[in-house]
Design a protein around this motif. Structure first.
Motif: not given
Length: 740
Positions: A299-319, A349-352
């Motif tokens: 959602a770059l119009t709001s200045g952010l995006f979210a990426v899902g990793m292979s281990n099930g974690d989520i990384v969000v970057r804003t601004g 070794s198996a992740f969601p």
């Protein structure tokens, strides 16, 4: 001469009547009712009746011209909300679904009423075609109802007109051997190392972003994408070799509103590109961590995006903000959300696997995310406010695994956000997004054949659901009543069914486009004539008024009738085939039980009795042994927990805890097709599938999710030989039921 006094007398009589009516006004009728009561009466009328009611007199015309009259009629006819009800009674599920897309309530009522009539009564037939000779990965509809369909197998985007089935000559390809548009040379246009593709458009201009197995990123812009007479070719831009990913590109997003492209690779990096020049702007991530990126939402119009990793974690970057030169001119804040699930027991070794990420930017918090995982019955809402994080879980384990999700986030002020979720059992659930309610406020059975839902599309008029057996159903968006069913996508002879992979509704809400495998099905809600209630019989029966009406040819009318008959016969054939299989299965089960001399109830009681005896025998044994020639199957070796669950759970949990194999339980329950107290479970839902694991009340991921985890077999049970005859009888019953 005698006619003159008669005319004068008639004039005098008319004057007398008018003066009498002026002296003695009418004190009865609808015009004497209070405005609230009159509004309640007229709220039951459709737009045609309201227009007719307005032509009665000036008072009724003024009443119909009031906006409140149209609002009351709209709420009652579409949502069942009465104008005389208290305001507190209107805050229900129906008010949650209330959204207005037109400027006035009059336009909203008329437009939605006409669209619903067209979806219900239109007699237009479906059109199917295959734009590519491989599985379609993504479809995009242009404003002119033209279609762009991508194929990752061949690395091309095909162009077609789905309402006519016409395939435009030439494919859009990222091959470096040409200019982007090829006219049928497979050696030049097919690119077999494409891993991901994203399609967007700006009017008639198509914009395509490509990701490759080598890490290369390419962007293509095609002006007048459907104009076959134009000689202009597509503009293809590739990234610099030194800026590409170190490994395959797993996901890519083209955000045309800000003119940027985001790509996520297996190297764990997310890169931002300029869409016009494909100049590399910035990269985020740690390649040394060895965690690939698998899912990307922006959602770059709001200045952010979210990426899902292979281990099930989520990384969000804003601004994220760019200056006039295109560089990043702000401080980017990174938020890491740990996976709310844990690895399956015994396999660290198996992740969601993350199946979908949606971003809601219209909430009171800084960021709100919707996250779903494969083979999991719950979805999660992640709220980020400053440095704090809050995770809310939605869903019900008894509903099975989530197979499709559609997020209806609020767009205008005053609208409510809700989530539509389809599960593996063929049910659709409605969850309020802002109420933090773990359970759905509405749940209905969309597919009565117990086929899982594979795709969902929604607008203010219709809710369309596609199933794993290739069938598509359309429901009313406010009442969730089935208004139409489509089954034009036939199965290949001798092949497996093709599930619906994608559903698209156009902006006018009258065209449906569905993809399944390599097939595309399109349908348009045609115009439906009004029934023509009222009026004088024979009026405008001839002359110029008759010539102005639209008249279809006889051949076209016969073609519509033939298509409707073929569609009805096709639906009837599917229903008869389903009933035939069900009756045949029931007859075979009854025949096997008759050969054994037992009824269904006696067979159930006998198997339960033997299972309880075996559980008691295993409690006294210190170890498990195996005897040759006896039934080698895996059993659950937790007698203490099974006895506690036996006292609180159902008969299904009792048979499972006592050691009855799940395969026998499926066959045993499926044999109770004729019993009203034991509904038959379809054989397509085996106990080895992920959906059945969740329906048993446990979470195979364990950890933070609720429910008791169902562990695997810990040993092999040995059966006693002191009741050999009973064991032989039991073996015969189980084998006979398994054959069915």
């Amino acid at each position: 001469m005698p006619l003159r006094p008669i005319r004068d007398s008639r004039k005098d009589l008319s004057l007398q009547k008018s003066s009498a009516s002026a002296i003695h006004p009418c004190n009865h009728g609808l015009d004497t009712l209070p405005s609230e009561n009159l509004t309640h009466i007229t709220s039951h009328l459709d737009p045609f009746d309201l227009y007719a009611f307005a032509r009665v007199c000036s008072a009724f015309n003024a009443h119909v011209a009031d906006e409140h009259t149209w609002r009351s009629a709209f709420l009652l006819n579409f949502f069942g909300i009465d104008s005389i009800e208290p305001e507190s009674d209107k805050r229900t599920l129906k008010s949650l679904l209330l959204r207005r897309s037109e400027s006035t309530w009059k336009k909203e009522y008329v437009v939605r009423y006409n669209l619903r009539r067209r979806w219900e009564r239109s007699r237009t037939s479906t059109v199917a075609h295959a734009p590519v000779a491989s599985k379609i990965s993504k479809i995009h509809v242009l404003p002119t109802n033209a279609l762009l369909a991508s194929s990752l197998v061949f690395g091309i985007v095909a162009r077609s007109v789905p309402l006519t089935g016409k395939i435009v000559r030439g494919n859009l390809s990222p091959s470096n051997l040409g200019t982007g548009i090829f006219l049928g040379n497979p050696n030049a246009e097919f690119v077999h190392d494409v891993t991901t593709c994203d399609i967007t458009s700006d009017g008639g201009t198509a914009k395509i972003a490509w990701g490759f197995n080598s890490g290369r990123v390419a962007a293509m812009t095609v002006a007048k994408a459907m104009d076959v007479t134009s000689k202009s070719a597509g503009k293809l831009v590739n990234c610099v070799v030194g800026d590409q990913h170190d490994g395959p590109v797993n996901d890519i997003v083209w955000d045309d509103r800000v003119g940027c492209i985001l790509s996520a690779g297996r190297d764990g990096l997310v890169k931002l590109w300029d869409a016009k020049t494909l100049h590399h702007i910035i990269a985020w991530g740690d390649p040394q961590a060895g965690t690939p990126c698998v899912k990307l939402s922006a959602a770059l119009t709001s200045g952010l995006f979210a990426v899902g990793m292979s281990n099930g974690d989520i990384v969000v970057r804003t601004g994220i903000q760019r200056d006039e030169h295109g560089a990043i001119a702000s401080i980017i804040v990174e938020h890491t959300i740990a996976c709310p699930l844990e690895s399956p027991p015994g396999d660290a070794s198996a992740f969601p696997v993350i199946s979908a990420i949606r971003i809601d930017t219209q909430t009171a918090t800084d960021v709100s995310l919707l996250v779903t995982y494969e083979n999991h019955p719950h979805f999660y809402r992640v709220d980020i406010t400053g440095e704090s994080q809050e995770i809310t879980r939605f869903g019900d384990s008894s509903c099975g695994s989530i197979t499709a999700v559609y997020a209806c986030f609020a767009v205008k002020p005053g609208e409510a956000s809700f989530i539509l979720v389809g599960d593996d059992f063929g049910w659709i659930s409605v969850y309020p997004w802002t109420l933090h309610s773990a359970l759905p406020i509405k749940r209905f059975e969309a597919n009565q054949g117990c086929f899982g839902i594979s795709s969902i599309a929604y607008n203010n008029v219709t809710l369309v659901a596609g199933y794993k057996n290739g069938v598509v159903d359309a429901f009313d968006a406010s009442t969730f009543q089935r208004i139409r069913s489509f089954s034009a996508l036939e199965f290949r002879p001798g092949g497996p069914p093709r599930p619906i992979s994608d559903i698209v509704l156009n902006s006018n809400k009258d065209v449906l486009i569905v993809s399944a495998g390599d097939q595309i099905m399109a349908w348009e809600a045609g115009f439906v004539k009004h029934s023509g209630r009222g009026g004088v019989r024979g009026r405008h029966s001839g002359g110029k008024m008759r010539a102005k009406t639209a008249v279809n040819t006889k051949g076209y009318t016969q073609l519509e009738l033939k298509n409707s008959i073929n569609e009805s016969l096709h639906l009837m054939k599917h229903e008869q085939e389903y009933n035939r299989r069900a009756h045949s299965r029931a007859r075979r089960q009854n025949a096997n039980l008759e050969e054994l001399g037992l009824s269904e109830a006696e067979a159930i009681d006998y198997l339960l009795m033997v299972s309880r005896d075996e559980a008691l025998e295993r409690e006294g044994q210190s170890s498990h042994q195996t005897e040759d020639g006896i039934f080698d199957l895996d059993f659950d070796g937790a007698p203490s927990s099974s006895r506690s669950s036996h006292s609180s759970n159902s008969e299904y949990s009792t048979s499972q805890a006592s050691g009855t194999p799940p395969e026998h339980l499926d066959a045993l329950v499926s044999s109770l097709h004729s019993e009203s107290h034991f509904p038959a479970i379809p054989r397509s839902l085996s106990t080895n599938s992920p959906a059945s694991a969740w329906s048993r009340g446990g979470s195979s991921w364990g950890g933070r999710s609720t429910g008791t985890s169902i562990s695997g077999s810990t040993g092999i049970a040995a059966l006693s030989g002191r009741q050999q005859e009973e064991e032989d009888l039991r073996l015969a019953i189980e084998l006979s039921l398994r054959e069915v």
